[in-house]
Write a protein that holds these residues in place. Structure first.
Motif, short mmCIF file in Angstrom:
data_model
loop_
_atom_site.label_atom_id
_atom_site.label_comp_id
_atom_site.label_asym_id
_atom_site.label_seq_id
_atom_site.Cartn_x
_atom_site.Cartn_y
_atom_site.Cartn_z
N PRO B 105 0.80 -1.24 0.00
CA PRO B 105 0.00 0.00 0.00
C PRO B 105 0.83 1.28 0.00
CG PRO B 105 -0.25 -1.21 2.07
CD PRO B 105 0.48 -2.11 1.13
N ALA B 106 1.95 1.30 0.72
CA ALA B 106 2.76 2.53 0.74
C ALA B 106 3.47 2.72 -0.61
CB ALA B 106 3.77 2.48 1.87
N THR B 107 4.03 1.64 -1.16
CA THR B 107 4.71 1.75 -2.46
C THR B 107 3.72 2.22 -3.52
OG1 THR B 107 6.06 -0.14 -1.79
CG2 THR B 107 6.14 0.48 -4.12
N GLU B 108 2.47 1.78 -3.40
CA GLU B 108 1.47 2.13 -4.41
C GLU B 108 1.16 3.63 -4.45
OE1 GLU B 108 -1.55 -0.67 -3.38
OE2 GLU B 108 -0.91 -2.13 -4.88
N VAL B 109 1.59 4.35 -3.40
CA VAL B 109 1.44 5.81 -3.42
C VAL B 109 2.16 6.39 -4.66
CG1 VAL B 109 2.32 7.89 -2.27
CG2 VAL B 109 1.10 6.15 -0.95
N SER B 110 3.26 5.71 -5.04
CA SER B 110 4.01 6.20 -6.21
C SER B 110 3.24 6.00 -7.52
CB SER B 110 5.37 5.51 -6.29
OG SER B 110 5.20 4.13 -6.55
N HIS B 111 2.15 5.20 -7.46
CA HIS B 111 1.34 5.00 -8.67
C HIS B 111 0.19 6.01 -8.74
CE1 HIS B 111 2.30 0.38 -8.17
NE2 HIS B 111 3.37 1.14 -8.12
N LEU B 112 -0.02 6.74 -7.65
CA LEU B 112 -1.17 7.66 -7.64
C LEU B 112 -1.08 8.65 -8.80
CD1 LEU B 112 -1.45 8.41 -3.81
CD2 LEU B 112 -3.06 7.10 -5.20
N PRO B 113 -2.24 9.10 -9.28
CA PRO B 113 -2.20 10.00 -10.45
C PRO B 113 -1.27 11.18 -10.22
CG PRO B 113 -4.47 9.43 -9.83
CD PRO B 113 -3.58 8.83 -8.81
N TYR B 114 -0.38 11.37 -11.15
CA TYR B 114 0.52 12.52 -11.19
C TYR B 114 1.41 12.64 -9.93
CZ TYR B 114 -2.87 13.39 -14.81
OH TYR B 114 -3.69 13.23 -15.90
N ALA B 115 1.74 11.48 -9.30
CA ALA B 115 2.54 11.48 -8.07
C ALA B 115 3.95 12.03 -8.31
CB ALA B 115 2.63 10.07 -7.50
N PHE B 116 4.47 11.88 -9.51
CA PHE B 116 5.83 12.36 -9.78
C PHE B 116 5.82 13.65 -10.61
CE2 PHE B 116 6.80 7.91 -8.77
CZ PHE B 116 7.88 8.08 -7.91
N ASN B 117 4.66 14.34 -10.62
CA ASN B 117 4.57 15.58 -11.40
C ASN B 117 4.78 16.79 -10.50
OD1 ASN B 117 3.47 13.59 -13.12
ND2 ASN B 117 2.47 15.19 -14.30
N ARG B 118 5.37 17.82 -11.05
CA ARG B 118 5.44 19.09 -10.34
C ARG B 118 5.20 20.22 -11.33
NH1 ARG B 118 11.81 19.46 -8.93
NH2 ARG B 118 12.50 18.77 -10.96
N LYS B 119 4.82 21.36 -10.78
CA LYS B 119 4.48 22.49 -11.66
C LYS B 119 5.75 23.17 -12.15
CE LYS B 119 -0.11 22.50 -11.32
NZ LYS B 119 -0.93 22.18 -12.48
N VAL B 120 5.89 23.26 -13.44
CA VAL B 120 7.01 23.99 -14.04
C VAL B 120 6.40 25.00 -15.00
CG1 VAL B 120 9.11 23.81 -15.44
CG2 VAL B 120 8.52 21.97 -13.85
N ASN B 121 6.63 26.28 -14.72
CA ASN B 121 6.03 27.37 -15.50
C ASN B 121 4.51 27.20 -15.62
OD1 ASN B 121 8.63 28.36 -15.92
ND2 ASN B 121 8.86 27.11 -17.78
#
Lengths: 171, 351
Positions: B105-121
């Motif tokens: 369950p904790a590892t699956e946090v990395s699968h959450l929608p846009y978990a590795f996205n950040r705002k750039v411009n």
């Protein structure tokens, strides 16, 4: 309740075949419903692939014991008329023993996955079916198949030794 | 007479046996063979990396460590890969977490929608595989408990999951209505449902056949895997969404690791961990670029959605994160803690 005219073993193998028939019916009707709904209404049934996959495994493995008991497995009888009855008996016995070893190994290798699936409560990805229950049903079928094969081998040897009268199904 | 023989000969035989055993152990370095299992074909990046690692370990250990690779699910099907290493059937395994829904369950946090996205411009931008893998591996001590019985050697995260369509193009969630799409875990399954599609779990090795037969209309996938599984002929278009990540890990059976001599354990530690995640992540990034070229050269249309188009997908999938975290029940607190750590690391960038 076991019908009086039927032995417990036969009752068990027939019951498993009945379950296999139910799985087959579910597979067929679910597939038809899914294809129709998907093509006409663009509304595919959720979990169809998982259900068909599960039903297919159940059909094949639940009917195994009854199939072996009735000696209805696929047989290739190319050599049957070329060799002596004694050699034929030995070859068929070897075939049954090989099948017993294979089914036994299959049943044994299933134990660890069942324990793991139970312990971690693993479920199928698209349908909320616990995997241990699915594997457990298959394991029961394999264990019954082992008993069927042992019974078959013992019976053939006893017929060969003249202890039992032949029924026509022996090797 | 026989008593004398027993008293004289038995200790002599035992002595010879002991000398033989200890003598051989001292005189010759023992070769330790480790079985490595995974489910992808030999053409896949991870197989090439594991082959290279096996040679590296063999050389650095002077032949004392020998890795034997079993690719393409030879040791067991995709969902069994982690358990093969956990139970010691294999010594090392590469597996995908999505194959065991709810187990991590904790590892699956990395699968959450846009978990590795950040705002750039002002625009949502996904990290590359290298940075995502480094972040996930550096947080892996927090995930050890749910990888019980194993030691995490390194982890990989591929936040490049997009929509790969058989006969259609997908520019908006409406285009997915009623289509059957393969997912790689229950989180991407929820995303497919939110977009109006019908999610299906299926091992990658069966995808080409399922697409060609019409069982599937498309899938959530990435470029390098599309090339590894030779899917170009079965695809019409790819929508680059970078909407979710698939996570993988290379794990080693803990008891086997602990049983190794200290110098060999050190050798394994030195060749794995965050630096390995960085190196293998970079190989995956390169394979993504090559995979994209492979699809383009085979006439597959690559669609990069406009900001408005991407936002339409994000508007439906984004809110799923909280629902999915809350659904983890008694583990929700641990999961939230990991989610907070991951968010902070993504915002900061890879160390």
């Amino acid at each position: 309740m076991t019908p009086r005219s039927m032995s417990f073993g036969t009752f068990l193998t027939r019951s498993l075949t009945l379950l296999a028939a139910v799985a087959l019916a579910i597979m067929v009707f679910w597939t038809i419903a899914d294809v129709v709904l998907r093509a006409i209404l663009k509304w595919p049934l959720h979990g169809s692939v998982a259900i068909v996959e599960t039903a297919l495994v159940l059909v094949a493995l639940l009917a195994l014991a009854d199939c072996l008991a009735r000696d209805e497995q696929i047989k290739v009888d190319v050599f049957d008329h070329m060799i002596s009855p004694r050699a034929l008996f030995s070859l068929k016995l070897l075939g049954d023993i090989s099948m017993l070893v294979f089914v036994l190994l299959l049943a044994m290798t299933m134990v660890q996955p069942i324990v793991d699936a139970w312990r971690f409560w693993d479920i199928k990805p698209d349908i909320p079916v616990p995997i241990f229950a699915l594997l457990g049903v298959i394991e029961v079928s394999l264990i019954v198949s082992v008993f069927v094969l042992v019974g078959k081998i013992v019976r053939s040897l006893r017929v060969r030794a003249g202890i039992l009268a032949p029924s026509g199904d022996e090797p | 007479m026989s008593l004398i023989l027993n008293y004289k000969i038995t200790p002599c035989l035992l002595g010879v046996a002991l000398l033989t055993l200890t003598g051989f152990q001292d005189g010759f370095a023992q070769t330790i063979e480790l079985k490595v299992s995974h489910y992808v074909p030999p053409a896949h990046t991870i197989h090439r990396e594991l082959t290279r690692w096996a040679e590296d370990l063999g050389q650095k250990s002077g032949g004392r460590l020998k890795l034997t690779l079993f690719p393409s699910s030879q040791m067991g099907p995709l969902p069994r890969q982690f358990d093969l290493a956990r139970t010691g059937v294999a010594d090392i395994a590469f597996f995908i977490h999505g194959a065991l829904p709810g187990r991590f369950p904790a590892t699956e946090v990395s699968h959450l929608p846009y978990a590795f996205n950040r705002k750039v411009n002002g625009e949502s931008q996904a990290l590359n595989i290298t940075d995502a893998s480094v972040i996930l591996t550096s947080l892996s001590p927090l995930l050890e408990k749910e990888h019980e019985g194993t030691r995490i050697l390194y982890m990989l995260a591929s936040p490049t999951i997009g929509l790969y369509m058989h006969k259609n193009t997908a520019r908006s969630p409406k285009d997915l209505n009623g289509l059957r799409l393969r997912h790689n875990g229950y989180i991407t399954s929820a995303m497919v449902s939110a977009w109006g599609g019908s999610p299906v779990a299926m091992p990658p090795s069966e995808l080409a056949d399922a697409l060609d037969k019409g069982t599937l209309d498309g899938m959530m996938f990435n470029f390098e895997a599309a090339q590894a599984f030779q899917l170009a002929k079965s695809l019409k278009s790819v929508t680059v969404l970078n909407a979710s990540a698939a996570s993988f890990a290379v794990v080693m059976n803990k008891a086997k690791y602990d049983s190794l001599p200290e110098d060999l354990r050190r050798l394994i530690d030195e060749t794995t961990g965050v630096e390995a995640a960085r190196r293998v992540g970079a190989m995956f990034d390169e394979a993504e670029a090559t995979g994209r070229k492979y699809l383009e050269s085979n006439g597959v249309e690559i669609i990069v959605p406009t900001k408005a188009e991407a936002e339409a997908f994000e508007a439906l999938a984004g809110p799923l994160a909280d629902t999915l975290v809350n659904s983890t029940g008694e583990k929700a607190a641990t999961v939230r803690e990991f989610q907070a750590q991951l968010k902070a690391r993504v915002a900061k960038g890879a160390p």
